[in-house]
Structure formats: C-alpha cells, structure tokens
Design a protein around this motif. Structure first.
Motif: not given
Length: 332
Positions: A6-8, A44-45, A86-87, A154-156
């Motif tokens: 997530x974007x912190x 995440x990687x 995993x972007x 892309x993500x949610x």
C-alpha cells in the motif's frame, strides 16, 4: 498470512500484513522498531524471495506488535490505498485451466450459429460428441498458457482505460498464484511447495483486437497487452492460509449486478499440473505470477465474451473470493 502493498505516504510503497481487526502492520517499520532492520521487507518481491525465513520473521513481528499494542505501526485497511500485492511481478503467465471457458469461447467465436446446435448435441450425447470438444482436442494434452506484460499490473480501485483500438472490452474472473521457490522440472506432486500464495486476477481483454490478431496464428498480444490490463489483488494470501485451493468460490459483479459465479473445483488443470508443464526444462523463480484462466464451470460463465455482454466506460467490475476479498476496478 494476508499480505498487502500500500501507499504509506505520498508515493512510498510499503509492505504490510493484516491483523484480525483488518489493520495493516507496517512490516519494515516494525522491524526497525524492534531492532530487526535487516529483515527483507523493502518490497513484496524481497519478502517472497526470502521465503519461509521472511514469513517467520513477519509472524514474529506481528506477535510483538499485538503484545505491545503498537498502534503507531497500524493503518486501518479501509483507509489505505492498496496497490497490487506484487506491483511488478518477475513475469506474468496466464493459463486456461477451465474446460468450460474454452468450450464456450469456441462456440461463440468459432461455431457462431452452430454453437447452439453443439450445445444441444452435448445435452443429448455428452461433451465427447461435440464439435467444440473436437476442435479443442489439443488442449486436453497439456496445460497451455500465454505470457503477458508484467509492467501493466494495477491493483484494487485503480481505473482501467479501454484501449483506443477496442470496441468490445471484457473482464475475466480468475485466481492467480505467486511462485515462492525456485525450481526446474517440478513434478506436480511437489509443485504445491513452490506456491507462495494466492490472489485474484482480472485479465482485462480487448476482445475485438484479440480475435483479429489470433487469426494470424499467434497471440494474444494487443488483445491483452495494454496499460492497466492486468489487475491483481486486493491481498496476497499465503499458501498455509488456503487449506483447500480446489474449493474457492468466486464471483464477478458489474455495477453491483452478478454476472459470473464460479469455483476452482471446476479446474480441469490444477495449478500443480500447470507448474509442472511450465517448469519443463525452464526455471521458475520467486515472484513469478501465474493466472488460472477464466473461471467458468457448473455455476456460470466467467467472462462477458461467453455471454455476449461487454463493458462500457463507467462500469465498475468487482471480483470477490472467499478469504481473499474484493478486487474492484472502474473502466474508463
């Protein structure tokens, strides 16, 4: 564990794990606080590449946070801007594991008006007597897949733009796995050990372009490869938290209306068999992503193409799976 990216703050991506109260624990910040700053939580990687060592460290940190009540390390999931778990995967492959999906597509795209006759033949004499199955006979020999663009993930809640060349835009209800362990020539009996975790996958598709290019006996290419075409999320659930991956119920809605219902119980090719096929004389590495293909089966059809229904600008597509959550994207 249930893991997210997530974007912190601003554009800084952070890796976190979910608590039972749906709060995100910042794993890197927790490692620094508890003097474990050398733990691999930069991305995440990195976490995936360090496998069980990293997961054990993350579990230990989660216990420390719970015991110490370190609320400064927690962000409510509902308030967070999630990216794909995993972007940028190491690779993206998408298989066709569901027999009904390919049979339905052959009838719609290949047989056209004869498709209804072929359905009648199946009801009367069974699928083995159908023309669609005959056309599809090579698919039963081995799992098949294609490779997609790993940079278009892309993500949610991300908006997905319909390509300028597309007039029939579609979604696909899919489950995906992330590889967590290096291996070559992996037997199906051991392939489960190489799965790090599971997430939802929406393989957005420019169907008209896909049909045109595949007449050239290659592809899909631009039917699948465009910015934002691979939506993943919302979370990455580790293998140990999915006791029965062949019994995951999934659903797709468009603007709140249910379009698709399916289950991994209808997979003709399991992920273990897909991994065995892909890894034949080819090394798989941690961080590679593999999609199941469209989830069509006894309960429904997993994409618009199979039903003659397509997406329009402004539509919101939601994929939901038990234990994984909802992957929501708006089409623009």
């Amino acid at each position: 564990m249930k893991l997210v990216t997530w974007l912190k703050s601003g554009d800084e991506a952070a890796v976190g794990a979910l608590t039972g109260d749906d709060e995100i624990v910042d794993l890197k910040a927790a490692a620094v606080l508890f003097e474990k700053a050398d733990e691999p939580f930069e991305s995440m990687l990195s976490l995936i590449q360090h496998g069980e060592v990293a997961l054990d460290a993350a579990r230990h940190l989660m216990l420390r946070v719970a015991e110490g009540g370190e609320k400064s390390l927690c962000t409510p999931l509902a308030a967070a801007t999630l990216l794909a778990p995993l972007p940028v995967p190491e690779s993206v492959r998408d298989a066709m594991a569901f027999e009904d999906h390919i049979i339905n597509c052959i009838r719609v795209m290949g047989l056209k008006k004869l498709g209804r006759v072929d359905e009648w033949v199946e009801k009367k004499w069974g699928r083995r007597a159908t023309l669609a199955r005959f056309i599809n006979r090579a698919w039963y020999d081995r799992p098949v897949y294609y490779k997609s663009n790993r940079f278009s993930v892309v993500g949610p809640d991300a908006e997905v733009t319909i390509p300028s060349y597309c007039r029939t835009f579609d979604y696909e209800l899919e489950l995906g796995i992330v590889i967590g362990k290096t291996g070559t020539n992996i037997p199906a009996s051991r392939a489960g050990e190489h799965i790090f975790g599971y997430t939802l996958f929406n393989d957005f598709s420019a169907r008209d372009e896909q049909m045109r290019e595949m007449k050239g006996r290659l592809g899909p290419a631009k039917g699948k490869d465009f910015d934002g075409g691979n939506a993943m999320g919302p979370i990455l659930v580790t293998r140990d938290e999915v006791p029965d991956p062949l019994n995951i119920r999934m659903e797709a809605t468009v603007n709140g209306e249910v379009w698709s219902i399916g289950s991994t119980a209808d997979m003709h090719w399991g992920f273990e068999e897909i991994i065995e096929a892909i890894s034949r004389d080819e090394t798989l590495y941690p961080g590679e992503f593999i999609g199941s293909g469209t989830c069509s089966g006894k309960e429904g059809k997993g994409c618009g193409l199979e039903m003659g229904r397509f997406l329009s600008p402004g539509d919101t597509v939601e994929l939901t799976a038990q234990g994984i959550g909802t992957l929501r994207n708006r089409v623009v």
